[in-house]
Motif scaffolding. Structure first.
Motif, PDB file in Angstrom:
ATOM      1  N   VAL A   1     -11.857 -10.390  -5.250  1.00 40.49           N
ATOM      2  CA  VAL A   1     -10.951  -9.850  -4.235  1.00 40.49           C
ATOM      3  C   VAL A   1     -10.678 -10.974  -3.242  1.00 40.49           C
ATOM      4  O   VAL A   1     -11.601 -11.501  -2.616  1.00 40.49           O
TER       5      VAL A   1
ATOM      6  N   PHE B   1      -8.851 -12.183   0.184  1.00 42.31           N
ATOM      7  CA  PHE B   1      -8.372 -11.682   1.464  1.00 42.31           C
ATOM      8  C   PHE B   1      -7.408 -12.678   2.078  1.00 42.31           C
ATOM      9  O   PHE B   1      -7.682 -13.878   2.099  1.00 42.31           O
TER      10      PHE B   1
ATOM     11  N   ASP C   1      -3.893  -8.409   3.738  1.00 43.18           N
ATOM     12  CA  ASP C   1      -3.638  -8.259   2.297  1.00 43.18           C
ATOM     13  C   ASP C   1      -4.900  -8.498   1.480  1.00 43.18           C
ATOM     14  O   ASP C   1      -5.748  -9.319   1.829  1.00 43.18           O
ATOM     15  N   ARG C   2      -4.977  -7.762   0.362  1.00 42.81           N
ATOM     16  CA  ARG C   2      -6.081  -7.914  -0.584  1.00 42.81           C
ATOM     17  C   ARG C   2      -5.494  -8.034  -1.981  1.00 42.81           C
ATOM     18  O   ARG C   2      -4.682  -7.215  -2.391  1.00 42.81           O
ATOM     19  N   THR C   3      -5.905  -9.064  -2.707  1.00 45.39           N
ATOM     20  CA  THR C   3      -5.445  -9.254  -4.077  1.00 45.39           C
ATOM     21  C   THR C   3      -6.660  -9.231  -4.991  1.00 45.39           C
ATOM     22  O   THR C   3      -7.621  -9.975  -4.772  1.00 45.39           O
TER      23      THR C   3
END
Length: 124
Positions: free
Chosen positions: A55, A57, A61-63
């Motif tokens: 994950v 940051f 936003d988080r991808t």
């Protein structure tokens, strides 16, 4: 002082190659020595990164990215948490450790933050 002992991943560990019975027995004996010395707090092996997620940051936003992750040399294949007098003692114990991989491998030693390390920030 508490330290985290990081067993760095290799192509073998990332391929999911399981340790030999001989290595498992040697590591078992080493872990018993650590327990008898009162050093071992915890320790585990990790599945290959193909079974993990990352994950990232960036502000709010988080991808999420699914493994495997290409940067094998920066991955961790396992860890211990030890309670030692100092880094020199941790190095001495790591030098006694069986090679955790079939070929060349790296073990990294990192001190853990303790509550006292945050004392200055807590009083500010």
């Amino acid at each position: 002082m508490r330290v985290m002992i990081l067993v760095k991943a290799t192509a073998d560990s990332e391929a999911g190659t399981m340790p030999s019975l001989e290595l498992l027995e040697a590591m078992g004996r080493f872990n018993v020595e650590l327990m008898q010395a009162g050093i071992l707090l915890s320790g585990e092996g990790l599945h290959p990164s193909a079974r993990g997620r990352r994950v990232v940051f960036d502000g709010p936003d988080r991808t999420v990215t699914e493994g495997p992750f290409a940067d094998t040399e920066s991955l961790v294949a396992g860890f211990w948490i030890w309670n030692v007098a100092n880094l020199d003692e941790a190095v001495a114990w790591v030098r006694r450790c069986p090679n955790p991989m079939p070929g060349p491998s790296t073990i990294e030693i990192r001190p853990l933050f303790e509550e006292a390390d945050f004392a200055a920030a807590a009083t500010a």
